[in-house]
Enzyme design. Structure first.
Site, short mmCIF file in Angstrom:
data_model
loop_
_atom_site.label_atom_id
_atom_site.label_comp_id
_atom_site.label_asym_id
_atom_site.label_seq_id
_atom_site.Cartn_x
_atom_site.Cartn_y
_atom_site.Cartn_z
N THR A 1 -13.91 3.24 6.37
CA THR A 1 -13.49 2.15 6.77
C THR A 1 -12.69 2.52 8.03
OG1 THR A 1 -13.27 1.45 4.57
CG2 THR A 1 -12.08 0.12 6.25
N GLU B 1 -5.59 -8.54 7.64
CA GLU B 1 -6.29 -8.14 6.65
C GLU B 1 -5.06 -8.19 5.45
OE1 GLU B 1 -9.42 -5.09 6.95
OE2 GLU B 1 -7.82 -4.01 8.17
N GLU B 2 -5.67 -8.49 4.24
CA GLU B 2 -4.82 -8.65 3.20
C GLU B 2 -4.22 -7.22 2.76
OE1 GLU B 2 -5.67 -6.39 0.22
OE2 GLU B 2 -7.29 -5.79 1.73
N SER B 3 -4.64 -5.96 3.39
CA SER B 3 -4.08 -4.87 3.04
C SER B 3 -2.77 -4.45 4.08
CB SER B 3 -4.99 -3.77 3.33
OG SER B 3 -5.61 -3.77 4.50
N ASP C 1 0.41 1.32 11.77
CA ASP C 1 -0.47 0.13 11.90
C ASP C 1 -0.09 -0.92 10.75
OD1 ASP C 1 -1.89 1.45 10.15
OD2 ASP C 1 -3.81 1.58 11.23
N ARG C 2 0.37 -0.57 9.58
CA ARG C 2 0.48 -1.47 8.48
C ARG C 2 2.13 -2.07 8.60
NH1 ARG C 2 -2.95 -0.27 3.23
NH2 ARG C 2 -4.93 0.61 4.18
N ASP D 1 0.69 5.72 9.87
CA ASP D 1 0.36 6.03 11.09
C ASP D 1 0.89 4.67 11.95
OD1 ASP D 1 -1.64 4.44 9.84
OD2 ASP D 1 -3.15 4.74 11.44
N HIS E 1 -2.00 5.67 5.39
CA HIS E 1 -0.95 5.45 4.06
C HIS E 1 -1.20 6.71 3.06
CE1 HIS E 1 -4.67 3.22 3.17
NE2 HIS E 1 -4.48 3.56 2.08
N THR F 1 -14.10 -6.00 6.14
CA THR F 1 -12.90 -5.08 5.85
C THR F 1 -12.99 -3.90 6.90
OG1 THR F 1 -12.70 -5.38 3.73
CG2 THR F 1 -11.65 -3.28 4.48
N ARG G 1 -11.99 -2.02 -5.57
CA ARG G 1 -11.01 -3.12 -5.21
C ARG G 1 -11.62 -4.59 -5.80
NH1 ARG G 1 -7.69 -0.05 -2.49
NH2 ARG G 1 -8.30 1.05 -0.57
C1 VG1 Z 1 -8.36 -0.02 3.36
C2 VG1 Z 1 -7.97 -1.38 3.40
C3 VG1 Z 1 -8.48 -2.01 4.85
C4 VG1 Z 1 -7.85 -0.97 5.77
C5 VG1 Z 1 -8.32 0.15 5.89
C6 VG1 Z 1 -7.68 1.22 7.04
O1 VG1 Z 1 -9.61 0.38 3.54
O2 VG1 Z 1 -8.49 -2.22 2.52
O3 VG1 Z 1 -8.26 -3.42 4.96
O4 VG1 Z 1 -8.48 -1.65 7.15
O5 VG1 Z 1 -7.74 0.57 4.60
O6 VG1 Z 1 -6.26 1.09 6.94
P1 VG1 Z 1 -10.53 0.58 2.13
O7 VG1 Z 1 -11.98 0.61 2.56
O8 VG1 Z 1 -9.82 1.63 1.39
O9 VG1 Z 1 -10.23 -0.78 1.07
V1 VG1 Z 1 -5.39 2.44 7.50
O10 VG1 Z 1 -4.00 1.77 7.56
O11 VG1 Z 1 -5.85 3.47 6.46
O12 VG1 Z 1 -6.00 2.83 9.09
CO CO Z 2 -2.61 2.81 8.50
#
Ligand code: VG1
Ligand code: CO
Length: 550
Positions: free
Chosen positions: A24, A370-372, A288-289, A286, A120, A351, A503
């Site tokens: 992702t 995003e919800e995350s 971004d969240r 990093d 994260h 996503t 998920r």
């Molecule tokens: C997760 C989140 C997604 C986000 C991605 C990268 O991906 O669900 O919304 O864009 O992490 O975020 P996944 O495929 O594990 O659901 V970050 O802050 O890791 O760059």
């Molecule tokens: Co991040």
């Protein structure tokens, strides 16, 4: 060892690794995997081979400061020089948050950027590491590029690197590495200036001095510490006691740099004290969240996106209104309601931030999320943690209300979308794949069937056609619509480094204001049961409870 100016290029023989497919958000593996001989070099060479335009141009390099960051950066510098990159801008101490890297790429018209981060995921020698590649627009490279990098990695036989001393990353200076110029830049300055140009710093400063307002920002010992100290501390005057865990550490102080109420324990403790903070925030590894909270009140990320969209005109940068908004498919439909009322378009993307890039570049959207816990705008091409915190502070300063009051008013106007995500972590990959295959196979039969008292109105396997370049991305998650208006989504995570994570995202709309104060898990209990039955979660995984609930 040759000196930096006249370093010669070595061509090193290597063999392909089968597991270099980006997920992702970049290539994410355990530190141990990245430490294996040639592993990182293979991936970087595949990148240089796939994006030949980097030769003769500027490349930005930085990372979130986790263990192995500076080692990887020195390797990337040597390989960039060997592959003909003209100039590299690298953050001091190897630091650049993901949104700051995006900002630096755009501001300096760089051809791309390499960000070393596993976001994260925990860090340290036993933790995770990762590489993200961003292209010219400052955003994550689109799938066509990441797939091509993977393809290149599968046929790789050699890579190019120069033999030279390490570049001193501890101070701001310029130097030569072979033919390539390296500039060690202040990782914070450009980004801080950008933030100052977007928000009403004067009003936020006044807010921070008010007696009835108190801020606590938790950097979780990750990359946003220096950014928060400069922007919230020095430029906005926040008290240093309100900025916690701001020293970046290679292992994030042993913590999990994921901004949610479970991991941001220092912040939750502060907010709970009798004279505790009234506004709390945190960011991830990093940067971004984001997480935003009021006193005893957590703002769900899907709601946050909706509130920011509804109040955007209160922020100088968005005074003229929004061109449109977008959310990732599993994000709740709260922002759709705001878009409808504003009369603007709302796009639903797969996503991952890379899918917002074209919409932002084409001017079709201004805000997205995003919800995350990721929210962002057209100011860069990444989600942006501190930007979201400043957005909230700007809104609070303008409305003069608490975070909770702002949310309650929002629900009164738009209704409330109750929302939860259940993660089943550490599953056997084969079993998780079987579960998804079973769901896909059952799709044609689901309509009209009932599970735990919930009837399926429609069901599909989400596919996205990019409205700008027409590219199609299929199999992005199973969506189930219920006749009562609720929704269930299933997908497998693409950021984990061991086993599989299922998920399950569940939501339901509540228009009745008397029912805006219910416990989310109780309000959604029936839909949660239906979600278990539809996917036969216990039968496939042996689990009847999720490992993480957000
Ligand atoms: C997760 C989140 C997604 C986000 C991605 C990268 O991906 O669900 O919304 O864009 O992490 O975020 P996944 O495929 O594990 O659901 V970050 O802050 O890791 O760059
Ligand atoms: Co991040």
């Amino acid at each position: 060892m040759a000196n930096a100016q006249d370093a010669s290029i070595s061509v090193v023989q290597t063999q392909a690794f089968a597991d270099q497919q980006p997920g992702t958000s970049g290539l994410r593996k355990s530190v141990g995997r990245f430490q294996e001989a040639h592993y990182l070099e293979n991936f970087l060479q595949s990148l240089f081979d796939t994006v030949p335009g980097l030769a003769g141009e500027t490349l930005v390099i930085g990372g979130d400061g986790r263990f192995y960051n500076t080692t990887a950066i020195q390797t990337a510098l040597r390989m960039a020089a060997a592959n003909g990159v003209a100039r590299v801008l690298v953050g001091r101490h190897g630091i650049l948050s993901t949104p700051a890297a995006s900002c630096v790429i755009r501001k300096n018209k760089a051809e791309g950027g390499i960000i070393f981060s596993a976001s994260h995921n925990p860090g340290g020698p036993e933790g995770d590491f990762g590489v993200k590649f961003n292209h010219r627009n400052g955003g994550p490279a689109p799938e066509a590029i990441t797939e091509a990098i993977f393809a290149a990695s599968q046929g790789i036989t050699e890579y190019k690197i120069i033999e030279t001393e390490d570049v001193d990353l501890s101070r701001l200076h310029g130097t030569q590495l072979g033919e390539m110029t390296v500039q060690v830049i202040d990782p914070v300055a450009d980004y801080a200036d950008l933030m100052e140009s977007l928000f009403d710093f004067e009003r936020i400063r006044d807010l921070l001095f008010r007696d009835d307002f108190s801020l606590c920002f938790d950097a979780l010992h990750a990359v946003t510490g220096p950014y928060a100290e400069e922007i919230l501390g020095r430029r906005l005057g926040a008290r240093s006691s309100g900025l916690i865990n701001c020293q970046p550490k290679e292992d994030f102080g042993g913590g999990h740099p994921d901004p949610n109420p479970v991991y941001a324990t220092g912040l939750i403790e502060r907010m709970g004290e009798p004279e505790g903070a009234t506004f709390g925030a945190a960011s991830d590894g990093d940067g971004d969240r984001n997480m935003v909270m009021g006193r005893n009140f957590f703002v769900a990320p899907s709601d946050s996106l909706a509130v920011l969209a509804a109040n955007a005109r209160l922020v100088p940068a968005y005074e003229a209104g929004l061109a449109g908004v977008a959310r990732s498919m599993p994000t709740s439909q709260a922002v759709d309601r705001v878009a409808k009322q504003l009369g603007i378009s709302c796009f639903e993307t797969p996503t991952g931030w890379k899918f917002f890039g074209n919409l932002l570049d084409a001017g079709k959207i201004t805000l997205c999320g995003e919800e995350s816990a990721g929210t962002g705008s057209n100011h860069v091409r990444e989600k942006d943690g501190l930007w979201a915190v400043l957005f909230w502070l700007n809104i609070v300063a303008r409305l003069g209300q608490t975070v909770e009051a702002i949310l309650r008013d929002h629900w009164l106007t738009f209704g409330r979308d109750y929302y939860t995500r259940h993660d089943f972590e550490g599953l056997d990959k084969g079993k998780a794949d079987d579960l998804m295959a079973g769901l896909r196979e059952s799709l044609p039969r689901l309509e009209g069937q009932s599970f735990a008292g919930q009837t399926v109105a429609w069901a599909d396997d989400f596919a996205y056609t990019d409205p700008v370049d027409g590219s199609v991305t299929a199999k992005q998650g199973i969506r189930i619509g219920l006749t009562g208006g609720g929704r269930i989504v299933y997908r497998l995570s693409g950021t984990g480094t061991a086993g599989a994570t299922l998920r399950v995202y569940m939501e339901d709309y509540e228009g009745n204001p008397d029912r805006h104060d219910l416990d989310t898990q109780e309000r959604l209990a029936q839909i949660i049961r239906a979600a278990h039955e539809i996917a036969k979660i216990q039968a496939f995984t042996g689990r009847d409870q999720p490992t993480v609930v957000t």
